[in-house]
Design a protein around this motif. Structure first.
Motif, PDB file in Angstrom:
ATOM      1  N   UNK A   1      -7.248  78.868  16.221  1.00 47.27           N
ATOM      2  CA  UNK A   1      -7.411  79.018  14.831  1.00 47.27           C
ATOM      3  C   UNK A   1      -8.277  80.203  14.484  1.00 47.27           C
ATOM      4  N   UNK A   2      -9.286  80.451  15.367  1.00 50.48           N
ATOM      5  CA  UNK A   2     -10.169  81.661  15.001  1.00 50.48           C
ATOM      6  C   UNK A   2      -9.281  82.917  14.960  1.00 50.48           C
TER       7      UNK A   2
ATOM      8  N   UNK B   1      -4.263  75.191  11.537  1.00 49.75           N
ATOM      9  CA  UNK B   1      -5.147  73.942  12.164  1.00 49.75           C
ATOM     10  C   UNK B   1      -4.576  73.823  13.587  1.00 49.75           C
ATOM     11  N   UNK B   2      -5.571  73.483  14.283  1.00 50.57           N
ATOM     12  CA  UNK B   2      -5.260  73.089  15.635  1.00 50.57           C
ATOM     13  C   UNK B   2      -6.133  72.030  16.279  1.00 50.57           C
ATOM     14  N   UNK B   3      -5.588  71.143  17.087  1.00 48.61           N
ATOM     15  CA  UNK B   3      -6.227  69.849  17.236  1.00 48.61           C
ATOM     16  C   UNK B   3      -5.867  69.379  18.928  1.00 48.61           C
ATOM     17  N   UNK B   4      -6.750  69.028  19.728  1.00 52.07           N
ATOM     18  CA  UNK B   4      -6.533  68.468  20.902  1.00 52.07           C
ATOM     19  C   UNK B   4      -6.394  67.039  20.760  1.00 52.07           C
TER      20      UNK B   4
ATOM     21  N   UNK C   1     -11.006  70.139  17.384  1.00 58.61           N
ATOM     22  CA  UNK C   1     -10.370  71.550  16.847  1.00 58.61           C
ATOM     23  C   UNK C   1     -10.795  72.060  15.686  1.00 58.61           C
ATOM     24  N   UNK C   2     -10.245  72.935  15.133  1.00 57.62           N
ATOM     25  CA  UNK C   2     -10.586  73.366  13.968  1.00 57.62           C
ATOM     26  C   UNK C   2      -9.741  74.003  12.747  1.00 57.62           C
ATOM     27  N   UNK C   3      -9.991  74.279  11.563  1.00 53.02           N
ATOM     28  CA  UNK C   3      -9.048  74.648  10.617  1.00 53.02           C
ATOM     29  C   UNK C   3      -9.883  76.069  10.164  1.00 53.02           C
TER      30      UNK C   3
ATOM     31  N   UNK D   1     -15.155  72.614  11.837  1.00 55.92           N
ATOM     32  CA  UNK D   1     -14.589  72.013  13.009  1.00 55.92           C
ATOM     33  C   UNK D   1     -13.830  70.667  12.531  1.00 55.92           C
ATOM     34  N   UNK D   2     -12.965  70.133  13.514  1.00 55.88           N
ATOM     35  CA  UNK D   2     -12.548  68.881  13.264  1.00 55.88           C
ATOM     36  C   UNK D   2     -12.959  67.930  14.363  1.00 55.88           C
TER      37      UNK D   2
END
Length: 443
Positions: free
Chosen positions: A356-357, A372-375, A387-389, A424-425
């Motif tokens: 995401x960064x 957006x990415x999430x584990x 993860x994060x947006x 952060x997510x």
């Protein structure tokens, strides 16, 4: 974050849908049913009158949820069980013992867990039924170093591999050849009892020989492969001498290879995939459509350096923003897989946060976009974030706080940057694990 609240709500709702679709408790109950003394597991029936004992073993970040369903179905029919999970992922079970251990770097608790499982297996025999539960994280949670290799040696090798950018199948090929149970060797300890292995896949393509380092299936990798992988990633010279000596002895044939196809120990084991990334991505797409997005599933086989995949997703968002292709806005591109990070800095982060960064730099200044990415396990790298947006204003907001995104990226410090921006997510442990979810939005 400054993104309009309804859009952030959409992103989080899509993520929640994906994670819910990979719920291992529901997946177990969908395929396992008990009627009187007849146990059915994915259409195959087992007459429990013919089995003297039923045992349960397993490991992984989602194994407690899996075990909970097995207990609800079988209850007191379970003679004994032992499972190993990551710290913070424990659930209260009545018939199955739960041991918490280290992940992704193995620890002494993991070794103790393996020893207890091996002790249980020494007592099983023909006429017993063993139910094995495996999910992502099992490789690290079941450390069983081979002769003359210490746990610290294994920790060093695992750490070197994780930081080298090695793919999961490469990491596991090395693990298999310094372990007593991985790479099909668990099957040898189970034989001649009958076994069913229920697997929540965290591996691209659901390769059984890679998931949890393939303890119940034939191993195609060799000692030579393990050596070649360590040399390929330039970590051979930093590998502990006992590991080097052991692998070289294996290459010379002084140590038996891991079990290959045709070994009789595999004839009495069924391996069943109960959930995977594909189902999570499909659920995410369905939810996005319900929310009014034009959708496209890009792939469930995403691999490579996280920052490079981030650039790709940023470029796709830019294409939609500029030309409305391959989708018209309001657009949602979805993919699944597992990237890697070659760690060069000393910061804190994880692969989806770095993804995401990296994408933030590409979508900087676009009219209205987000990445957006999430584990799906709720833990991205050694952080408390899933993860994060990143959105079109991430770079601007960072600059306003005196933060240089490029510096944070080069230091592999994505977590610190996103935490300061409140992007952060945070999900906490999700009790599942089916790789990662990657998404690009243009509103």
């Amino acid at each position: 974050m400054i993104m309009i609240n309804t859009r952030k709500k959409d992103i989080l709702a899509i993520i929640e849908s994906a994670i819910s679709a990979a719920d291992p408790q529901r997946a177990i109950k969908d395929i396992m049913h008990l009627q009187k003394n007849r146990l059915t597991i994915e259409k195959q029936a087992y007459n429990l009158d013919l089995y003297e004992n039923i045992y349960v073993i397993g490991a992984g970040k989602a194994v407690c949820s899996m075990a909970l369903s097995v207990e609800e179905i079988l209850g007191d029919r379970i003679a004994r069980g032992i499972i190993v999970t990551k710290y913070g992922h424990k659930k209260n079970l009545s018939k199955i013992e739960v041991i918490e251990a280290g992940h992704p770097i193995p620890d002494e608790n993991g070794v103790k867990g393996v020893e207890r499982i091996i002790g249980l297996l020494k007592g099983i025999k023909r006429g017993d039924l063993l139910i094995i539960l495996l999910s992502g994280g099992a490789s690290s949670l079941l450390p069983a170093p081979n002769e003359n290799i210490s746990l610290n040696d294994k920790k060093i090798v695992t750490g070197l591999l994780l930081k080298s950018g090695a793919a999961i199948d490469e990491i596991n090929a090395v693990r298999k050849h310094i372990s007593r149970i991985k790479g099909g060797q668990l099957a040898s300890l189970i034989y001649p009892a009958e076994a069913v292995c229920l697997i929540l896949s965290d591996v691209i393509g659901d390769r059984l020989d890679v998931i949890a380092s393939g303890p119940t299936v034939p191993d195609n990798s060799t000692f030579k492969d393990a050596v070649d992988i360590l040399k390929k990633h330039s970590i051979w010279n930093n590998t502990p001498r006992p590991v080097i000596n052991y692998l070289l002895k294996g290459m010379k044939g002084d140590i038996a290879e891991t079990p290959k196809a045709g070994n009789p120990s595999f004839k009495r084991i069924r391996n069943i995939i109960i959930g995977n990334n594909k189902s999570a991505v499909a659920s995410a797409e369905k939810k996005a459509k319900e929310l009014g997005y034009h959708t496209m599933v890009l792939s469930t086989f995403i691999e490579g350096e996280a920052r490079e995949i981030g650039k790709l997703f940023g470029a796709i968002a830019k294409e939609i923003d500029s030309f409305e292709r391959p989708l018209k806005r309001k657009a949602c591109i979805i993919a699944g897989g597992e990237t890697t990070v070659t760690v060069k800095g000393k910061g804190k982060g994880g692969r989806v946060q770095e993804f995401a960064l990296s994408a933030a730099l590409i979508i900087n200044g676009l009219k209205d976009a987000a990445i957006a990415g999430v584990g799906t396990d709720g833990t991205d790298g050694p952080t408390d974030a899933a993860g994060a947006i990143a959105d079109s204003t991430t770079v601007k907001r960072a600059n306003e706080k005196g933060l240089d995104i490029k510096v944070y990226l080069e230091n592999n410090d994505s977590y610190s940057l996103f935490k300061k921006l409140n992007d952060l997510i945070i999900t906490g442990p999700t009790n599942t694990n089916v790789n990662d979810l990657y998404m690009a939005f243009v509103f």
